[in-house]
Design a protein around this motif. Sequence first.
Motif, short mmCIF file in Angstrom:
data_model
loop_
_atom_site.label_atom_id
_atom_site.label_comp_id
_atom_site.label_asym_id
_atom_site.label_seq_id
_atom_site.Cartn_x
_atom_site.Cartn_y
_atom_site.Cartn_z
N GLN A 143 -2.91 71.68 25.07
CA GLN A 143 -4.12 72.40 24.69
C GLN A 143 -5.15 72.39 25.82
O GLN A 143 -5.75 73.42 26.12
CB GLN A 143 -4.71 71.78 23.43
CG GLN A 143 -5.99 72.47 22.95
CD GLN A 143 -6.59 71.80 21.74
OE1 GLN A 143 -6.11 70.75 21.29
NE2 GLN A 143 -7.64 72.38 21.19
N GLN A 151 3.10 77.64 22.44
CA GLN A 151 2.52 78.92 22.06
C GLN A 151 1.09 79.05 22.58
O GLN A 151 0.62 80.17 22.84
CB GLN A 151 2.53 79.06 20.53
CG GLN A 151 2.09 80.43 20.03
CD GLN A 151 3.00 81.55 20.52
OE1 GLN A 151 4.23 81.37 20.58
NE2 GLN A 151 2.42 82.69 20.87
N LEU A 152 0.41 77.93 22.76
CA LEU A 152 -0.94 77.97 23.33
C LEU A 152 -0.93 78.57 24.73
O LEU A 152 -1.77 79.42 25.07
CB LEU A 152 -1.53 76.56 23.37
CG LEU A 152 -1.76 75.88 22.01
CD1 LEU A 152 -2.14 74.42 22.21
CD2 LEU A 152 -2.84 76.61 21.25
N VAL A 165 1.58 80.42 25.86
CA VAL A 165 2.10 81.78 25.71
C VAL A 165 0.96 82.74 25.38
O VAL A 165 0.89 83.86 25.91
CB VAL A 165 3.18 81.83 24.60
CG1 VAL A 165 3.58 83.28 24.31
CG2 VAL A 165 4.41 81.01 25.02
N ASP A 166 0.04 82.30 24.52
CA ASP A 166 -1.10 83.15 24.17
C ASP A 166 -1.97 83.42 25.39
O ASP A 166 -2.47 84.54 25.57
CB ASP A 166 -1.92 82.49 23.07
CG ASP A 166 -1.16 82.41 21.74
OD1 ASP A 166 -0.21 83.18 21.57
OD2 ASP A 166 -1.56 81.59 20.90
N VAL A 167 -2.17 82.39 26.21
CA VAL A 167 -2.95 82.57 27.43
C VAL A 167 -2.26 83.57 28.35
O VAL A 167 -2.91 84.45 28.95
CB VAL A 167 -3.16 81.23 28.15
CG1 VAL A 167 -3.80 81.43 29.53
CG2 VAL A 167 -4.04 80.31 27.32
N ARG A 168 -0.94 83.45 28.44
CA ARG A 168 -0.19 84.37 29.31
C ARG A 168 -0.30 85.81 28.81
O ARG A 168 -0.46 86.75 29.62
CB ARG A 168 1.27 83.93 29.37
CG ARG A 168 2.19 84.87 30.14
CD ARG A 168 1.78 84.94 31.61
NE ARG A 168 2.65 85.82 32.36
CZ ARG A 168 2.48 87.13 32.44
NH1 ARG A 168 1.46 87.73 31.81
NH2 ARG A 168 3.30 87.87 33.16
N GLU A 169 -0.22 85.99 27.51
CA GLU A 169 -0.31 87.34 26.96
C GLU A 169 -1.71 87.94 27.18
O GLU A 169 -1.84 89.15 27.34
CB GLU A 169 0.03 87.32 25.47
CG GLU A 169 1.51 87.03 25.19
CD GLU A 169 1.80 86.95 23.70
OE1 GLU A 169 0.83 86.96 22.91
OE2 GLU A 169 2.99 86.89 23.34
N SER A 170 -2.72 87.10 27.18
CA SER A 170 -4.07 87.61 27.41
C SER A 170 -4.28 88.09 28.85
O SER A 170 -5.24 88.78 29.14
CB SER A 170 -5.09 86.51 27.10
OG SER A 170 -5.03 85.46 28.05
#
Length: 261
Positions: free
Chosen positions: A78, A251-252, A254-259
């Motif tokens: 995180q 997934q934390l 992964v979410d940063v990467r998608e942003s």
Amino acid sequence: MDPIIPPVPFALCMLAGMLICLEIGRRLGKRSLEKDPQGSTSGASALQGAVFSLFGLLVGFTFSGAPARLDDARHQIQKEANAIGTAYLRLDLLPPASQPAIREKFRNYVDSRLETFRKLPDVPAAQVELAKSKKIQSDIWTQTLAASHLPDHDPDALKLLVPSLNEMFDEASTRNTSRMMHPPVAIFILLLLLGLVCSLLAGYAMAGSKRHSWLHIGTFAFVYVVSVYVILEIEYPRLGHLSIVEASYDQLLVDVRESMN
């Protein structure tokens, strides 16, 4: 890095060894009873209590530390995700012409960080990917410093970007270290040896019975083996059945990467 102990093979070896030692101890006990049917067992009981207490203490000590290390590792994911997200947003302070190349480096960096832990338990492959991410770190640092000296740069950009990049790199280093912090292999070897010794003594104590008490034998071996297995699962979550739960925390990132898309 200490050798990784796979939970399932270790537990199966321990189970087989304990069952064998139970039978050996039972046969040794029968021979002893045949030679001395009235033999005193008070001294043996004291010895058994001491050995079993030591084994239980070691299991409890090892078990108590494993969840704490797992929670700390998840917390590090995180913190790393937050640090990367903050640093990426502050790239807006750089000159527009320099931003696309650095942002692409950030995307490559996050991809590499995800792959580093996805490749576990293949330690050599993970180390190769880790070296790649460190190289990208160096590239991000170099390109950011170069962009800060362009004619249209913001004079205050480095004051905000440098601390963010340092935090991002520090969190990555801390996470790398935290995943290598496990009890020494000698502790698990001692757990195995004590389990075998306890099985030998338990089998010896059961020598007076005419038949095998499979309920007691199975319960004894099952309780200790499952305890050690759970410890190993928590210590090495990417190796066993906890891998799905552990990977979900990625997934934390992964979410940063998608942003960043």
